[in-house]
Scaffold this active site. Structure first.
Site: not given
Length: 146
Positions: A45, A55, A48-50
Site C-alpha cells: 500500500f 502513511i 500509492g499511499h503516499f
C-alpha cells in the site's frame, strides 16, 4: 501463547498481501486478545499511499483490528476456519484516528469483547504505537458458514 503465521493461517483466511497480523501475543478466550503488526516500507500500500510520505491507510488499521478480533472470535468459539466458518465484518462504529502510522512502526492491536450473541460479536478495539494511541473503534463481526 504466541500465535505466529503458521498458526494464524488456521484462524484467518487472509494471505499476503492482506494478512495484516504478524502474531498474537496474548489471548484470554471469551475476553480479550493482543496482536502485533510490524509495518515496513515494503508494504504494497505504500506504493500509492503516499510515495513521498508513506502513511498506512486508516482503513487498513481498521482491518487489522477486525482480523485480530476474528481470531478472538474463533478461539472463543473453539473453532478454526478449517471447520468451515468465516468471521465477516458486520459493522464499525466510533472510529477515531489519533496518529499517523509510518514505516518502522509496530502496531499493538488490542480487542476486547463487549457483546456476544449467536456468533455475532462486538469489540472495543485500539491500535497503539508504543504507548501512543493511533486508532480506536468498535468492530462488529458475524460468524458465517462457508
Amino acid at each position: 501463547m504466541p500465535l505466529t503465521y503458521h498458526t494464524l493461517k488456521h484462524y484467518l483466511p487472509h494471505r499476503y498481501p492482506f494478512l495484516l497480523v504478524d502474531k498474537i501475543v496474548a489471548c484470554t478466550p471469551g475476553e480479550c486478545i493482543t496482536g502485533i503488526k510490524n509495518v515496513t516500507i515494503n508494504e504494497e500500500f505504500f506504493n500509492g499511499h503516499f510515495p513521498d510520505e508513506p502513511i498506512m491507510p486508516g482503513v487498513l488499521m481498521v482491518e487489522c483490528m477486525a482480523q485480530v478480533s476474528g481470531v478472538l472470535g474463533f478461539i472463543s468459539a473453539g473453532l478454526t476456519a478449517e471447520d468451515g466458518y468465516l468471521y465477516l465484518f458486520a459493522g464499525v462504529d466510533k472510529v477515531r484516528f489519533k496518529r499517523r502510522v509510518i514505516p518502522g512502526d509496530q502496531l499493538i492491536i488490542r480487542s476486547k469483547i463487549v457483546m456476544q450473541k449467536q456468533g455475532i460479536y462486538k469489540f472495543d478495539c485500539t491500535v497503539h504505537v508504543e504507548d501512543e494511541l493511533a486508532v480506536s473503534a468498535q468492530i462488529m463481526i458475524a460468524r458465517q458458514e462457508q
